[in-house]
Design a protein around this motif. Sequence first.
Motif, short mmCIF file in Angstrom:
data_model
loop_
_atom_site.label_atom_id
_atom_site.label_comp_id
_atom_site.label_asym_id
_atom_site.label_seq_id
_atom_site.Cartn_x
_atom_site.Cartn_y
_atom_site.Cartn_z
N THR A 94 7.52 9.37 -4.18
CA THR A 94 6.09 9.46 -4.45
C THR A 94 5.42 10.02 -3.19
OG1 THR A 94 5.71 7.19 -3.69
CG2 THR A 94 6.17 7.52 -6.04
N PRO A 95 4.26 10.66 -3.31
CA PRO A 95 3.65 11.32 -2.15
C PRO A 95 2.93 10.38 -1.20
CG PRO A 95 2.29 11.67 -4.09
CD PRO A 95 3.55 10.96 -4.56
N GLU A 96 2.70 9.14 -1.59
CA GLU A 96 1.90 8.24 -0.75
C GLU A 96 2.62 7.89 0.55
OE1 GLU A 96 0.48 8.49 -4.62
OE2 GLU A 96 2.42 7.64 -4.11
N ASP A 97 1.82 7.57 1.58
CA ASP A 97 2.34 7.20 2.90
C ASP A 97 2.86 5.76 2.84
OD1 ASP A 97 2.86 6.60 5.53
OD2 ASP A 97 0.85 7.09 6.27
N PRO A 98 4.15 5.54 3.13
CA PRO A 98 4.68 4.17 3.09
C PRO A 98 4.00 3.21 4.05
CG PRO A 98 6.46 5.79 3.20
CD PRO A 98 5.19 6.53 3.45
N LEU A 99 3.33 3.75 5.10
CA LEU A 99 2.69 2.90 6.11
C LEU A 99 1.20 2.74 5.86
CD1 LEU A 99 4.50 4.31 9.29
CD2 LEU A 99 5.10 2.29 7.96
N ALA A 100 0.74 3.12 4.67
CA ALA A 100 -0.70 3.11 4.40
C ALA A 100 -1.32 1.73 4.57
CB ALA A 100 -0.97 3.65 3.00
N GLY A 101 -0.64 0.69 4.11
CA GLY A 101 -1.19 -0.66 4.23
C GLY A 101 -1.33 -1.10 5.67
N LEU A 102 -0.33 -0.80 6.49
CA LEU A 102 -0.40 -1.18 7.90
C LEU A 102 -1.47 -0.37 8.63
CD1 LEU A 102 3.37 -1.62 8.83
CD2 LEU A 102 1.70 -3.36 8.15
N GLY A 141 0.78 -1.23 0.00
CA GLY A 141 0.00 0.00 0.00
C GLY A 141 0.80 1.27 0.00
N GLY A 142 2.13 1.16 0.05
CA GLY A 142 2.95 2.35 0.19
C GLY A 142 3.06 3.22 -1.05
N ARG A 143 2.58 2.72 -2.20
CA ARG A 143 2.59 3.52 -3.44
C ARG A 143 1.21 3.59 -4.08
NH1 ARG A 143 7.90 3.60 -6.47
NH2 ARG A 143 9.46 2.46 -5.27
N THR A 144 0.20 3.07 -3.43
CA THR A 144 -1.11 2.97 -4.05
C THR A 144 -1.83 4.32 -4.05
OG1 THR A 144 -1.28 0.68 -3.32
CG2 THR A 144 -3.30 1.75 -4.06
N LYS A 145 -2.21 4.76 -5.24
CA LYS A 145 -2.93 6.01 -5.40
C LYS A 145 -4.43 5.80 -5.13
CE LYS A 145 -1.35 6.85 -9.62
NZ LYS A 145 -1.04 7.59 -10.87
#
Length: 548
Positions: free
Chosen positions: A181-189, A153-157
């Motif tokens: 990239t602007p996405e949060d690397p911890l988004a999946g967690l 999830g760390g690059r998912t737009k």
Amino acid sequence: MRSKIRNRWTPATAAVWCAVAATVAAVLPAATATAAAPPAAGATITATASDGHDPGRGLGPEIAAIMRKPGYEHARWGLTETDAETGRVIHDRGSDKFFIPGSAEKLFSVSGAWHTLGGDHRFTTPVQALGSRQGGVLTGNLALVAQGDLTMGGRTKPDGTVDFTPVDHTYANSLPGATLTPEDPLAGLDSIARQVRRSGITEVRGDVIIDDRLFTPPALDPQPYPLIINDNLIDLLTTPTRPGRPAELSWRPQVAPYQVTSTVRTVAPGGTTDIEVATSDDGTRITLSGTIAADAEPELRVSDIEDPAAFGRTALIEALARAGVAVTASPTGPNPEGELPPSPIGGRRVAAYVSPPYAEYAKLILKVSHNLGANLTLCNMATATGSSDCLDGFPVLRSFLDGADVDTSQIQLADGRGGDPVDRATPHALEQILHYWYTTPEADRFRTSLPILGVDGSLADSCTDCPARGKVFAKPGTVVGGDLLNDRLAVGGQTLAGYLEAADGRLHTFFVGVNGASATDIQDVLRIYNDVAMIAALLQQRAADGRS
């Protein structure tokens, strides 16, 4: 803690390093428009192939002029072009000879994983509750079962696609121009943690464990792991302030017990930007030192996460805290994998992260020449057959290539990324894998996953205003090393393999490559890259005009 494979090839040690060709081009975009142009009329051209044959014979004056330029005196050129629909061979220069293809070999490994998993395959990373529940309290452990998801999830737009930049952050310590990239690397967690809370759990009286038994990390560089967060890197971004003042530092993902300090100072505009990264033995103490010019763009560096399982455990415990779930165990420390029950572990699923489709990961790997993702393809193929040995991915790949009518006797592979010294491929084999995709229902999906000349990925900064812009879809490969004897650079291989648009909407497969060129400096490497890209552009223009 599993062992971490260190980089074996770096410019500093003058051994071979393999990178994205256009990463070099992106460093000096101002030179791109002119560096690839053939010599002016009347210029003296002396270079010929080392065997006495003219490398450009029969290819037209513009292509011939490029191949005869200084620096190619002892090099070997290959050039092939085939009408994908009819099979008519338009050019055949060295199609059955081995070349050092560099990252063009990712066409094989990514294709194998794509075929094995399916372009629409999604990795589902579950979290299981192990123990007993009473109200919101879990007496027992939470276990995240890692599934070899490349980005978690760390690059998912927001639209579900995977984000990338022309020069990926994984190259930040080797080449300038890398961006985030602007996405949060911890988004999946974070998504997992919110799901745990929505399941009704508010307290875990026990521990959080990363089950990373899916596969044993292979001795490849970079080394794949079952759990990958932010490419298992800490991003370190230095921004200049005023001359004489400390530079600003930001870093991500911020997870205990990692600590970062910086003594980088801002120097006068036009001054030297030189930033070094030092780490403790366990990688959790990171120090930056050096200088950055006041007029410089923010400078990115990265530091390895030495123990991905321990890092992931702590990151998940912290994500649970943000979601309102308390964990009684200490958030830092080793991953207690010894407490896991036999695999499969059972338990009640309380959360899961579902990845984008695999075709999105393939696009990331191909567009930016993502080395970790390319090596991970071997593990993905192996685990699809039930093996935990990533090298068992090679028989899977071999079986796929045989079925795709690719002559494996014309390929040598010892990794997934095209960075091993033994890696070789013939232009014919590369065209065969390209032709295979042309015959499948996913032909367009695969073709547009390749870098597009002048548009995106590692070809974004090349030929941005030429007629072939947007009409060449190809994977570059670069192998460059230091020639200490002559104090110059040796370009072992500069290649490009893919598709070009011909007349009437037809597609041609092609390969253009040179092995054994020499360069005096990084500018010369850029020119060699641009020479190869320009030849591809000239082939496209000839094909579009019906002159092939």
